[in-house]
Design an enzyme around this catalytic site. Sequence first.
Site, PDB file in Angstrom:
ATOM      1  N   ILE A 204       0.868  -1.193   0.000  1.00 34.66           N
ATOM      2  CA  ILE A 204       0.000   0.000   0.000  1.00 34.66           C
ATOM      3  C   ILE A 204       0.897   1.234   0.000  1.00 34.66           C
ATOM      4  O   ILE A 204       1.899   1.262   0.726  1.00 34.66           O
ATOM      5  CB  ILE A 204      -0.833   0.121   1.306  1.00 34.66           C
ATOM      6  CG1 ILE A 204      -1.458  -1.203   1.723  1.00 34.66           C
ATOM      7  CG2 ILE A 204      -1.901   1.181   1.186  1.00 34.66           C
ATOM      8  CD1 ILE A 204      -2.112  -1.091   3.103  1.00 34.66           C
ATOM      9  N   HIS A 205       0.564   2.235  -0.773  1.00 28.92           N
ATOM     10  CA  HIS A 205       1.257   3.515  -0.619  1.00 28.92           C
ATOM     11  C   HIS A 205       0.468   4.719  -1.127  1.00 28.92           C
ATOM     12  O   HIS A 205       0.906   5.847  -0.978  1.00 28.92           O
ATOM     13  CB  HIS A 205       2.640   3.486  -1.284  1.00 28.92           C
ATOM     14  CG  HIS A 205       2.583   3.469  -2.789  1.00 28.92           C
ATOM     15  ND1 HIS A 205       2.506   2.328  -3.512  1.00 28.92           N
ATOM     16  CD2 HIS A 205       2.585   4.473  -3.690  1.00 28.92           C
ATOM     17  CE1 HIS A 205       2.466   2.606  -4.794  1.00 28.92           C
ATOM     18  NE2 HIS A 205       2.499   3.903  -4.941  1.00 28.92           N
ATOM     19  N   ARG A 206      -0.695   4.485  -1.757  1.00 28.18           N
ATOM     20  CA  ARG A 206      -1.457   5.626  -2.303  1.00 28.18           C
ATOM     21  C   ARG A 206      -1.867   6.585  -1.193  1.00 28.18           C
ATOM     22  O   ARG A 206      -2.197   6.145  -0.072  1.00 28.18           O
ATOM     23  CB  ARG A 206      -2.737   5.143  -2.989  1.00 28.18           C
ATOM     24  CG  ARG A 206      -2.544   4.367  -4.232  1.00 28.18           C
ATOM     25  CD  ARG A 206      -2.130   5.189  -5.400  1.00 28.18           C
ATOM     26  NE  ARG A 206      -1.380   4.326  -6.290  1.00 28.18           N
ATOM     27  CZ  ARG A 206      -0.378   4.710  -7.064  1.00 28.18           C
ATOM     28  NH1 ARG A 206       0.016   5.963  -7.057  1.00 28.18           N
ATOM     29  NH2 ARG A 206       0.243   3.861  -7.838  1.00 28.18           N
ATOM     30  N   ASP A 279      -2.274  -1.372  -4.019  1.00 28.10           N
ATOM     31  CA  ASP A 279      -2.798  -0.177  -4.679  1.00 28.10           C
ATOM     32  C   ASP A 279      -1.756   0.379  -5.659  1.00 28.10           C
ATOM     33  O   ASP A 279      -1.888   1.477  -6.179  1.00 28.10           O
ATOM     34  CB  ASP A 279      -3.247   0.884  -3.652  1.00 28.10           C
ATOM     35  CG  ASP A 279      -2.123   1.337  -2.740  1.00 28.10           C
ATOM     36  OD1 ASP A 279      -0.942   1.062  -3.028  1.00 28.10           O
ATOM     37  OD2 ASP A 279      -2.434   2.007  -1.722  1.00 28.10           O
TER      38      ASP A 279
END
Length: 358
Positions: A204-206, A279
């Site tokens: 995840i990083h959005r 994501d």
Amino acid sequence: MIVIKIISVIGTRPQFIKYAIISKELRKNNQEILVHTGQHYNYEMSKLFFNQLQIPKPDYNLGVGSGLYGAQIGRMLVELDKIFLKEKPDAVLLYGDTNSTLAGAMASRRFKILIGHIEAGLRSFDRTMPEEINRVITDHISNFLFAPTKTAVNNLKNEGITKKVFLVGDVMCDILRQNMKIAEKSHILKNLNIQPKKYFLTTIHRISNTENVLNLSNILKALSSIDKKIVFPLHPRTERFIKKYDLSKKIGKNVCMIKPVGYFDFVWLEKNAKKILTDSGGIQKEAYLLNVPCITLRENTEWIETIKDGWNILVGAHKEKIVDAIENFKPSGKQSAHFGNGSAAKKIVNILDKYTVI
Ligand code: UD1
Ligand code: UDP
């Protein structure tokens, strides 16, 4: 043969990976100068990729580091202006949709330098994403648009961009094909004490999933609520927000959080995962190419072909939908060569050679 002088501007993990393959082709016959903006700077987000993928040492490292959108892009522009003025390149090559891409585009325009945009035409149609703004602006001021898919060509057409649009395929597909043999030698499964197809892989990083406490905690709750091993290489942005929102105590023992890993280890983790939850843009595509079902923790995607073919599903940050997809999502369709045949980098360099020599 006339040698052209090209500046590549990169700054983030996926750009190092895309650049690695372009640079090999470009440097066969041309002069290339590499600018690293310094947007990513942790060892495992930057130097590790330079070492593993044998990327040449940057000629310039702007060292801009992290910061708010405007400040980060502003710092890049100040330095890029000086470099472009001094080096006077024939063209600038830009990759993807990050702040480093946009800064490269803006600085090039100022000096009327030709711009080549790799991964042109991708759209999520979600203008709350900084990436969407970065790529729309970059596409509209670029001279050579290297589209990875037919969908990307059509997106450009719908915005009135038809000149010098080249359907070349996807450079990440090239690099994946070329490095599979090396990835197979990875010891990451042994090191993590996991078995092929007995674990799920997550990244995840959005902004929408990290700076939003509800979304981040929903995702973490979903991952923690199941009785299955989850390997979770933690992007520094996500690590920061898990700390900020004090969410670590809610993360289950089944979730194995590790530092971001190098490219070969990551590809091997992808290949052997039962399913991937992410994501990331690049990882959705790699999952498809590696025949691994993908559960995308977003409401939209630029890689629509993976959804249409039934190998990817959009679940956003909804706990029930995530858990349901972990348990029940099964790919339904056949895959096709939407992302090209592994020759995107060669095609890009041939086109640049042909058109930039006047
Ligand atoms: C950036 C790109 C995104 C891309 C991603 C790839 C933009 C707007 N976003 O997102 O499109 O998918 O890279 O990974 O350009 N940080 C560190 N060390 C690092 C890098 C980042 O600690 O080496 C932390 C900092 O707290 C920073 C945060 O991560 O504020 C976000 O970094 P930033 O480069 O702004 O955006 P990414 O989320 O990495
Ligand atoms: N990747 C990696 N190590 C990791 C996570 C990802 O090498 O710990 C690679 C992955 O194989 C893919 C790329 O990084 O090629 C995707 O980058 P990221 O998810 O950061 O950015 P995005 O593609 O969303 O822009």
